[in-house]
Scaffold this active site. Sequence first.
Site, PDB file in Angstrom:
ATOM      1  N   CYS A 264       1.006  -1.250   0.560  1.00 43.11           N
ATOM      2  CA  CYS A 264       0.244   0.029  -0.096  1.00 43.11           C
ATOM      3  C   CYS A 264       0.492   0.699   0.419  1.00 43.11           C
ATOM      4  O   CYS A 264       1.209   1.592  -0.511  1.00 43.11           O
ATOM      5  CB  CYS A 264      -0.997  -0.242   1.335  1.00 43.11           C
ATOM      6  SG  CYS A 264      -2.096   0.769   0.975  1.00 43.11           S
TER       7      CYS A 264
ATOM      8  N   HIS B  71      -3.931  -5.290   0.442  1.00 44.76           N
ATOM      9  CA  HIS B  71      -3.145  -5.558   2.319  1.00 44.76           C
ATOM     10  C   HIS B  71      -3.338  -7.488   2.776  1.00 44.76           C
ATOM     11  O   HIS B  71      -3.868  -8.427   2.734  1.00 44.76           O
ATOM     12  CB  HIS B  71      -3.298  -5.171   2.665  1.00 44.76           C
ATOM     13  CG  HIS B  71      -3.568  -3.729   3.180  1.00 44.76           C
ATOM     14  ND1 HIS B  71      -2.914  -2.951   3.811  1.00 44.76           N
ATOM     15  CD2 HIS B  71      -4.314  -2.783   2.429  1.00 44.76           C
ATOM     16  CE1 HIS B  71      -2.939  -1.345   3.897  1.00 44.76           C
ATOM     17  NE2 HIS B  71      -3.582  -1.138   2.764  1.00 44.76           N
TER      18      HIS B  71
ATOM     19  N   GLU C 295      -0.255  -8.643   4.641  1.00 49.05           N
ATOM     20  CA  GLU C 295      -1.032  -9.314   6.055  1.00 49.05           C
ATOM     21  C   GLU C 295      -1.735  -9.769   6.818  1.00 49.05           C
ATOM     22  O   GLU C 295      -2.111 -10.151   7.670  1.00 49.05           O
ATOM     23  CB  GLU C 295       0.180  -7.556   6.063  1.00 49.05           C
ATOM     24  CG  GLU C 295      -0.170  -6.737   6.957  1.00 49.05           C
ATOM     25  CD  GLU C 295      -1.134  -5.461   5.836  1.00 49.05           C
ATOM     26  OE1 GLU C 295      -2.495  -5.281   6.080  1.00 49.05           O
ATOM     27  OE2 GLU C 295      -1.052  -6.333   4.461  1.00 49.05           O
TER      28      GLU C 295
END
Length: 260
Positions: A111, A219, A221
């Site tokens: 990001c 994202h 993660e």
Amino acid sequence: MRPIVFVPACTRDFGEHPYHAAQHKYVDAIVLGADCAPLILPSLGASLDLETMLDLCDGIMLTGSASNVHPSYYSEEVLDPSLPQDPARDQTTLPLIRAAVERGIPIIAICRGFQEMNVALGGSLHQAVQTVPGKFDHRENPELGMDEQYGDAHKVALVEGGMLHGILGTPEIPVNSLHGQGVNELAANLVVEATAEDGLVEAFTVGNSPGFTLAVQWHPEWRIIHNPHSMKMFGAFGNACRAYQQAKQAARHATIRDAL
């Protein structure tokens, strides 16, 4: 010993005091996905001893953040002054990226980190993707819960034969979408790895880098252990960090032998 992965910090004020901070989910992804040892790097700007720091690390993870890269780095004025900035992080990560790419240190960027890499290497950004003709609104709905904000929002098409396609082994994947800015002009040495349905660049690698690089706009993660695609991406990054660590150790041992 596990490879050391630097996680450059954001700067935040909590109460009356400023802090160097990194979100848990990014640090957790280094441990759970890459099987490496995370180390939060303070955003010290010009005060950071880059050479000393880069000698210590085996990889770098550039995180997402609420703040944006200051547009002066790509010769523009701030479009929306109400959006947060983080000049200390800019002054830390932009030179860090250039030095790490030159050294071949593995990098994974997410990001804001994705946007930082493009700017650091000579590219520019759309400051408000939702206002660009033909582009979707890629922002999250802040009225929703976190699981919904980070839920699948659209698909990205992976470039056939690209590095990311090789890692994931599929032509497309669903991703979340929580960004207002995005790539306008891609830096000359970057290679597109994935695009959104509106044509926005969603992933790239550094074409002339001697090491592993992967930058994504979404994202991965988020709840990483429940996402097989994210685990593969971070697994590939972790393997690259281990290879870099081993090569660095071998070079040091050779230097010591030559000195004896």
